[in-house]
Design a protein around this motif. Structure first.
Motif, mmCIF file in Angstrom:
data_model
loop_
_atom_site.group_PDB
_atom_site.id
_atom_site.type_symbol
_atom_site.label_atom_id
_atom_site.label_comp_id
_atom_site.label_asym_id
_atom_site.label_seq_id
_atom_site.Cartn_x
_atom_site.Cartn_y
_atom_site.Cartn_z
ATOM 1 N N LEU A 381 0.835 -1.209 0.000
ATOM 2 C CA LEU A 381 0.000 0.000 0.000
ATOM 3 C C LEU A 381 0.866 1.255 0.000
ATOM 4 N N ILE A 382 1.916 1.230 0.817
ATOM 5 C CA ILE A 382 2.826 2.382 0.877
ATOM 6 C C ILE A 382 3.488 2.594 -0.476
ATOM 7 N N CYS A 383 3.977 1.496 -1.086
ATOM 8 C CA CYS A 383 4.612 1.593 -2.417
ATOM 9 C C CYS A 383 3.631 2.131 -3.457
ATOM 10 N N ASN A 388 2.116 6.687 -6.952
ATOM 11 C CA ASN A 388 1.102 7.612 -7.478
ATOM 12 C C ASN A 388 1.323 9.042 -6.997
ATOM 13 N N GLY A 389 2.439 9.267 -6.294
ATOM 14 C CA GLY A 389 2.766 10.611 -5.834
ATOM 15 C C GLY A 389 2.082 11.017 -4.547
ATOM 16 N N ASN A 390 1.354 10.073 -3.924
ATOM 17 C CA ASN A 390 0.640 10.393 -2.689
ATOM 18 C C ASN A 390 1.488 9.961 -1.481
ATOM 19 N N VAL A 391 2.559 10.707 -1.244
ATOM 20 C CA VAL A 391 3.484 10.354 -0.157
ATOM 21 C C VAL A 391 2.814 10.555 1.192
ATOM 22 N N LYS A 392 1.926 11.537 1.254
ATOM 23 C CA LYS A 392 1.236 11.826 2.509
ATOM 24 C C LYS A 392 0.466 10.603 3.012
ATOM 25 N N GLN A 393 -0.231 9.920 2.094
ATOM 26 C CA GLN A 393 -0.981 8.723 2.461
ATOM 27 C C GLN A 393 -0.028 7.600 2.872
ATOM 28 N N GLY A 394 1.118 7.527 2.203
ATOM 29 C CA GLY A 394 2.123 6.535 2.565
ATOM 30 C C GLY A 394 2.632 6.733 3.976
ATOM 31 N N LEU A 395 2.844 7.997 4.359
ATOM 32 C CA LEU A 395 3.298 8.307 5.723
ATOM 33 C C LEU A 395 2.234 7.957 6.752
ATOM 34 N N LYS A 396 0.967 8.192 6.388
ATOM 35 C CA LYS A 396 -0.138 7.843 7.298
ATOM 36 C C LYS A 396 -0.181 6.335 7.548
ATOM 37 N N LEU A 397 0.015 5.559 6.473
ATOM 38 C CA LEU A 397 0.002 4.097 6.595
ATOM 39 C C LEU A 397 1.146 3.614 7.491
ATOM 40 N N GLU A 399 2.434 5.297 9.963
ATOM 41 C CA GLU A 399 2.012 5.622 11.334
ATOM 42 C C GLU A 399 1.041 4.566 11.845
ATOM 43 N N GLU A 400 0.149 4.094 10.951
ATOM 44 C CA GLU A 400 -0.812 3.057 11.339
ATOM 45 C C GLU A 400 -0.088 1.754 11.684
ATOM 46 N N MET A 401 0.960 1.453 10.917
ATOM 47 C CA MET A 401 1.760 0.259 11.228
ATOM 48 C C MET A 401 2.351 0.344 12.628
ATOM 49 N N LEU A 402 2.843 1.522 12.973
ATOM 50 C CA LEU A 402 3.426 1.722 14.305
ATOM 51 C C LEU A 402 2.385 1.543 15.397
ATOM 52 N N PHE A 406 3.476 -3.160 14.551
ATOM 53 C CA PHE A 406 4.337 -3.807 13.562
ATOM 54 C C PHE A 406 5.765 -3.272 13.672
ATOM 55 N N GLN A 407 6.717 -4.147 13.466
ATOM 56 C CA GLN A 407 8.118 -3.738 13.447
ATOM 57 C C GLN A 407 8.429 -3.138 12.077
ATOM 58 N N LEU A 408 8.752 -1.859 12.072
ATOM 59 C CA LEU A 408 9.052 -1.198 10.804
ATOM 60 C C LEU A 408 10.403 -1.668 10.291
ATOM 61 N N SER A 409 10.556 -1.633 8.977
ATOM 62 C CA SER A 409 11.803 -2.081 8.359
ATOM 63 C C SER A 409 12.439 -0.944 7.579
ATOM 64 N N ALA A 410 13.712 -1.142 7.251
ATOM 65 C CA ALA A 410 14.423 -0.144 6.443
ATOM 66 C C ALA A 410 13.793 -0.023 5.062
ATOM 67 N N LEU A 411 13.137 -1.112 4.588
ATOM 68 C CA LEU A 411 12.529 -1.106 3.250
ATOM 69 C C LEU A 411 11.401 -0.085 3.153
ATOM 70 N N SER A 412 10.479 -0.097 4.132
ATOM 71 C CA SER A 412 9.351 0.845 4.080
ATOM 72 C C SER A 412 9.850 2.282 4.161
ATOM 73 N N TYR A 413 10.851 2.508 5.015
ATOM 74 C CA TYR A 413 11.416 3.858 5.104
ATOM 75 C C TYR A 413 12.091 4.255 3.794
#
Length: 830
Positions: A381-383, A388-397, A399-402, A406-413
């Motif tokens: 979903l983040i990708c 699609n240029g919607n980075v804001k929605q990616g950042l929200k997702l 935050e939802e993972m946190l 969920f353990q965040l990974s270097a890949l999502s960042y």
């Protein structure tokens, strides 16, 4: 150091407890006092502890003797040879005792058994068909022995255990464990020895070896060995062979093998069909994959979730989302529940099509089924949103993972950081980067590379260098991608000497093995006119033994072409061939462009013929250069014909190509053909650039009708199509020359409206022309506008006005202008 012994803790294993309960040596009626009396005296050291231990075990009973003080004191002094004798003697009298004593010494006293003891116990366990324990003993031995130990172990088995019972099973287990540990050469060695001894390996051993060799051609040798040995093949054997053939890109062989096994009465397995379906889907042949799915149903095999997921994935990659959803429904009808993988595949399909609405629909279906999104779901979903240029929605997702733990990974960042850098929000990316470290996610070299590259693109080289130093402090060696970004940015910003210092630091730290870094530096030298240093660096890399590439030579050829040193440029082209490299279209185009500027059409066309002869396909840039050369020679019809030839050869002319030929037709006063070419651009779905319209307006102003130029510019302004500054200044100058000050004022105002920065040169050009026509009132108006916008007059404007007032006889205005000039700190030259 040995651990402190805990009495009877080794008896915790069920099989050991049941074994000891049946031992004949165990006499529960004997008292502890009696046990002490019967125990060997500790007042003197026994001459032969092996005999004492064996005697004590027989006389007192296994459990009692091992619990006594004598054994606990003497056990620490036993060596491997003594333990070998004890275990071998126990094997003869009672094999079970041998195993228990072996386990006791290993588990309680951390004793390192010899190869001999291990093989003795292995044979005992093989005889009792205790396969799991046999495998464990062999595994422990091979973990210690490691790769390459097969020859010595086989020699021991041959010399010490040749006539023992159950030797076949021990040899087979040895080969099997070697294979499981991916020590393939050792496994093959054991199998070769077994063949010499006429011992048969099990199909499990062969299957394990086949699996490890499925990516290599030797797989067939092992398979033929199975057939020669007469081992009964299993469906797993066939599945492994099919998987191997598919992984070796021998799909047709895999299908043929499947048909052969079918002819022998061995029907296909779900695993085999899944493997073939997966391979066809990866190659894009989803329809063929579906035929094998039907074959599965024909044989009465029940497709599993993996079978459906293979086809659904293939359909999603092909963009057939509707059919993929139908398969998902069919899956549920046949009692196979879609899993989280199924839904993630569907989401990926919608992401690839950029249909995030469809992806959210899949999420809703998944939630309705009681399945929760996993890390993969969120990452997709983040990708998708970031693409699609919607980075804001990616950042929200994220935050939802946190919030969901969920353990965040270097890949999502990394995905988010790349997206932020792509849209120019590098500072926001840096904030996210430091937030990443706060959440305990360690950045890797990819993360740093993304940020360093992003900072360099924004021209923030110093910040990029600070991050680069940080990678070294964290023992994360930077890759050539990040180093190249810094080097390229320094060169682009004209900091060539700093770039060289940076390259030298990479060399000192042994991080400059990549020719790409040297190519960037050589190109930087050339682009900034320092060809001599570029040549010195080229010689340096050849001395270091670093092989230059065609890109290296292309930069040097460009440098010599700028100097019009065609002889050296042609010599470098020959050097490319001498080094076993091939000149590229860029090589030829660079040299052709130099000949074009020099007006040497003959040499330029000869190079084109040479390209064709050497099988090098010209690019649209190559043709643009040739068109420019033809236009310079006023061969406009040949240029137009070449434009048609480009399309016939599958090369689409770009805006630069059209701008080149349109400009030539304008200079030839053939405005009609120039506009015809403009229409042709639209017909070929090629959007004209501001430069295109500026060329046409300039052509109309200089060679055509000024009224048409007015109409075109006003139309463009109404359509919000922005011109270049040159387009506006050209029409303004043209109206000044004609004396139409009203139109000049209007277009000057439009130019300011469009956000162009008006310079002193723009005002000077207009005022000079008005002064030459003695339109002093209008010139004064432009002068007042200039002052109003905070632009101070220069010497040229003041003298132009003074001269004009003098010629017009307006002495008062002249004196006023002179006073203003002196006030501005400017003194007239005369």
């Amino acid at each position: 150091m040995l651990n402190k012994w805990k009495p009877f803790s080794f008896l915790a294993k069920p099989h050991v407890c049941s074994l000891l309960s049946s031992l004949t040596f165990f006499k529960p009626s004997v008292s502890v006092a009696r046990l002490v009396e019967e125990e060997p005296s500790l007042s003197h050291s026994p001459k032969d502890p092996v005999s004492e231990i064996l005697s004590g075990l027989k006389k007192m009973g296994f459990r009692r003797f091992l619990a006594g003080d004598y054994f606990r004191n003497v056990v620490l002094s036993l060596d491997q040879l003594q333990v070998d004798k004890i275990i071998n003697s126990l094997r003869v009298e009672s094999p079970d005792f041998a195993v228990v004593f072996f386990d006791l010494m290993r588990n309680e006293y951390r004793f390192r058994h010899s190869r001999f003891s291990r093989f003795v116990v292995a044979h005992v366990l093989a005889g009792q068909r205790r396969h799991e324990e046999l495998r464990f003993v062999v595994e422990q031995m091979l973990k210690e022995e490691g790769s390459g130990s097969a020859p010595s172990l086989c020699e021991l088995l041959l010399n010490g255990f040749r006539d023992w019972d159950q030797k076949s099973l021990v040899w087979d287990m040895l080969a099997f464990v070697y294979s499981r540990f991916e020590m393939v050469h050792d496994a093959l060695y054991v199998l070769a020895k077994m063949k010499d001894l006429k011992l048969r390996a099990s199909i499990l051993t062969y299957n394990s070896l086949l699996y490890n060799l499925r990516h290599a051609y030797i797989m067939w040798d092992v398979y033929n060995e199975i057939k020669v040995a007469g081992a009964t093949q299993s469906k797993q054997t066939n599945s492994i062979v099919i998987d191997g053939l598919c992984s070796q890109s021998k799909l047709q062989d895999a299908v043929s093998f499947l048909r052969e096994t079918e002819a022998k009465g061995l029907g296909p397995s779900v695993v085999s069909l899944n493997t073939i379906m997966s391979r066809y889907c990866k190659l894009g042949f989803t329809d063929v994959a579906k035929s094998f799915f039907c074959m599965m149903l024909k044989y009465g095999l029940l497709p599993d979730a993996y079978s459906y997921n293979i086809l659904i994935h293939g359909l999603c990659i092909a963009g057939s989302m509707e059919e993929a959803l139908e398969f998902t429904s069919d899956m549920e009808k046949h009692g196979v529940e879609p899993d989280i993988v199924t839904y993630n595949i569907l989401m990926k399909g919608f992401d690839l099509l950029g249909q995030m609405g469809g992806a959210w629909m899949v999420i809703q279906r998944m939630l309705d089924k009681g399945l929760n999104p996993d890390v993969v779901t969120y990452l997709m979903l983040i990708c998708g949103h970031c693409q699609n240029g919607n980075v804001k929605q990616g950042l929200k997702l994220q935050e939802e993972m946190l919030s969901r733990g969920f353990q965040l990974s270097a890949l999502s960042y990394s995905v988010l950081l790349r997206s932020l850098c792509k849209i120019g929000q590098v500072h926001e990316a840096l904030v996210l980067f430091y937030e990443m470290e706060n959440h305990g996610v360690e950045p890797d070299h990819i993360t740093y590379s993304i940020l360093i590259h992003g900072l360099c693109k924004q021209g923030e080289v110093q910040s990029a260098l600070l991050l680069y130093k940080e990678t070294w402090s964290k023992s994360i060696p930077p890759n050539s991608y990040s180093s190249g970004a810094i080097l390229l940015s320094l060169c682009k910003n004209g900091m060539v000497s700093e770039a060289r210092m940076y390259l030298d630091s990479l060399v000192m730290n042994d991080c400059a093995h990549d020719i790409v870094l040297y190519n960037i530096m050589i190109d930087g030298y050339v682009k900034h006119g320092n060809l001599e240093e570029a040549v010195v660096l080229y010689r340096l890399i050849t001395e270091k033994g670093i092989t230059p590439t065609t890109v290296t030579f292309n930069s040097l050829i460009y440098g010599f072409c700028k100097r019009r040193n065609f002889t050296e440029a042609r010599r470098l082209m020959e050097t490319i061939r001498l080094l076993g490299l091939e000149p590229t279209a860029v090589t030829y185009t660079t040299l052709m462009n130099a000949y074009c500027k020099d007006g040497n059409l003959r040499c330029m066309l000869e190079l084109l013929q040479e390209m064709h002869a050497n099988g090098i396909r010209p690019t649209h840039v190559t043709y643009t250069v040739i068109i420019k050369g033809l236009c310079k020679q006023r061969k406009l019809q040949e240029a137009v014909q070449l434009l048609e030839d480009m399309r016939i050869k599958g090369l689409n002319p770009d805006q630069v190509t059209y701008n080149t030929i349109i400009q030539c037709f304008c200079k030839a006063r053939n405005i009609k053909t120039a506009f015809k070419l403009l229409n042709e651009m639209w017909l070929n779905n090629l959007k004209p650039t501001p430069v295109t319209y500026s060329i046409l307006i300039n052509g109309l102003c200089v060679y055509g009708n000024l009224k048409d130029a007015n109409k075109l510019l006003i139309y463009l302004h109404e359509q919000n199509i922005k011109l270049t500054r040159v387009g506006y200044t050209q029409i303004i100058k043209a109206h000044c020359v004609k004396g139409d000050v009203h139109c000049a004022f209007m277009f000057f105002h439009l130019m300011m409206e469009m956000g162009f920065e008006i310079s002193i040169k723009d005002y000077t050009a207009v005022i000079n022309r008005l002064c030459k026509r003695c339109l002093m009132t209008e010139a004064q108006q432009f002068f007042s506008i200039m002052l109003f916008h905070g632009i101070s007059p220069d010497q040229e404007i003041c003298e132009a006005l003074l001269d004009a007032y003098q010629q017009c006889g307006d002495i008062i205005s002249g004196y006023q202008m002179l006073a203003l000039t002196v006030k501005a700190g400017l003194l007239p030259r005369r």
